[in-house]
Design an enzyme around this catalytic site. Sequence first.
Site, PDB file in Angstrom:
ATOM      1  N   ASN A 149       0.803  -1.220   0.000  1.00  0.00           N
ATOM      2  CA  ASN A 149       0.000   0.000   0.000  1.00  0.00           C
ATOM      3  C   ASN A 149       0.840   1.275   0.000  1.00  0.00           C
ATOM      4  O   ASN A 149       0.403   2.305  -0.501  1.00  0.00           O
ATOM      5  CB  ASN A 149      -0.960  -0.003   1.196  1.00  0.00           C
ATOM      6  N   CYS A 323      -3.987   3.461   8.377  1.00  0.00           N
ATOM      7  CA  CYS A 323      -4.184   2.740   9.640  1.00  0.00           C
ATOM      8  C   CYS A 323      -3.002   2.913  10.582  1.00  0.00           C
ATOM      9  O   CYS A 323      -3.091   2.608  11.752  1.00  0.00           O
ATOM     10  CB  CYS A 323      -4.391   1.254   9.373  1.00  0.00           C
TER      11      CYS A 323
HETATM   12  N1  PLP Z   1      -4.630  -4.317   3.330  1.00  0.00           N
HETATM   13  C1  PLP Z   1      -4.097  -3.306   2.644  1.00  0.00           C
HETATM   14  C2  PLP Z   1      -2.893  -3.567   1.790  1.00  0.00           C
HETATM   15  C3  PLP Z   1      -4.647  -2.024   2.705  1.00  0.00           C
HETATM   16  O1  PLP Z   1      -4.089  -1.027   2.009  1.00  0.00           O
HETATM   17  C4  PLP Z   1      -5.794  -1.820   3.523  1.00  0.00           C
HETATM   18  C5  PLP Z   1      -6.375  -0.476   3.659  1.00  0.00           C
HETATM   19  O2  PLP Z   1      -5.694   0.528   3.719  1.00  0.00           O
HETATM   20  C6  PLP Z   1      -6.337  -2.921   4.212  1.00  0.00           C
HETATM   21  C7  PLP Z   1      -5.742  -4.149   4.083  1.00  0.00           C
HETATM   22  C8  PLP Z   1      -7.549  -2.768   5.085  1.00  0.00           C
HETATM   23  O3  PLP Z   1      -8.718  -2.724   4.316  1.00  0.00           O
HETATM   24  P1  PLP Z   1     -10.067  -2.129   4.945  1.00  0.00           P
HETATM   25  O4  PLP Z   1      -9.871  -0.654   5.063  1.00  0.00           O
HETATM   26  O5  PLP Z   1     -11.128  -2.495   3.969  1.00  0.00           O
HETATM   27  O6  PLP Z   1     -10.267  -2.800   6.260  1.00  0.00           O
END
Ligand code: PLP
Length: 381
Positions: A149, A323
């Site tokens: 990400n 996050c």
């Molecule tokens: N995994 C990755 C690589 C992400 O970029 C994200 C969100 O930023 C997530 C998981 C989490 O997804 P969600 O926001 O739908 O819980």
Amino acid sequence: MIYLDYNSTTPLDEKVKEVFIHQIKTGFANPSSFYRLSQKEKAKIEYARDVVSSFLGVREGQIIFTSGGTEANNLAIKGVVFAHKNKNKHIITSRIEHPSVLNVFSCLQEEGVRVSFLNCDRDGLVDPNELISLINKDTILVSVMHANNETGVIQPLEEISRICRERNIVFHSDAVQTVGKIPVNVEKLGVDLLSFSAHKFYGPAGAGALFIRKNIEITPLFSGGAQEFGLRPGTENTPAIVGLAEAIKVAEEKLSLDKTKIKPLRDKLEKELLKRIEGAKVNGHLKKRLYNTLNISFPGIDQQSLLILLDREGIFASARSACASGSLSPSYVLKAMGRNDKEASSSLRFSLGRYTTEEEIDKAIEIIFSCVKKIRKNIGF
Ligand code: PLP
């Protein structure tokens, strides 16, 4: 405003919005009830499941709808670990996963599960040979993300899945950053479990799914009813599921169009920033990378100050995962890629999307350049 944070979330597509709102207004019935009104809702969910299955090329397996990527990751990893009854369980992931995978591993480690972490190189790629060296007779699960990400770097999933398959190890991939951006085919990738999330591709937040290959045993995280084959009990969020399926249909139509439109804009942003800002460096493999993502370091710059200045100028970008961005510590992803604290703290992520225009990119280049200059002048860099 110039929104350059599409990896964090995306605005709803107009068609998706229409379908989603229509469903909220008209489809209130509980899909699990017996009468015709409910069966209509149930049919919409099954149609959505078919849309997703066909998009991901599912041959044998199931799509389970969840509340998003985080829940899908939790269900996949904890679900496999809880389903294995042997005592000496060992699981492997990489150091650059999203917190919704890394923190699940930490949590399981505290419960006594043995955990190993794959490193990555300066380009942000994991090494399949290192994976082979970490596997032992107790390894039951490997989880490696499809694209990161923060950097957009795309991992060699086909090689990893081959290694896992040969050793009878379950392979999960967090494909939250790739589904809806690039073709994702679960058969070609060879994954057993794959998570994704609708709000990353112009669908509603709070909607996601997990692909589970046939014969992969998963213990549900919640106790409850029989919804989603008993793997995700609770009355279904029909508007979210219908919205997710619509976003998939739009993505199917626009996948190659998105790439041909967005990549030249990302490349222009990258080229101009590298040319104008002394010492600027791209983080991540230049080719094995999502076409919409640019992670770039500006030596001497503190990312927090730059983000604030950019925000004032109407440019919205990120330093790292939304996050994890409550914390001031440098990105653990960039540190795992061998960057020191200073380098990691001087990096920003720009992620472009379907609505980014060339005019916006031209404007962003000027603004980023002048903000970096201003900060550098203030600190005497
Ligand atoms: N995994 C990755 C690589 C992400 O970029 C994200 C969100 O930023 C997530 C998981 C989490 O997804 P969600 O926001 O739908 O819980």
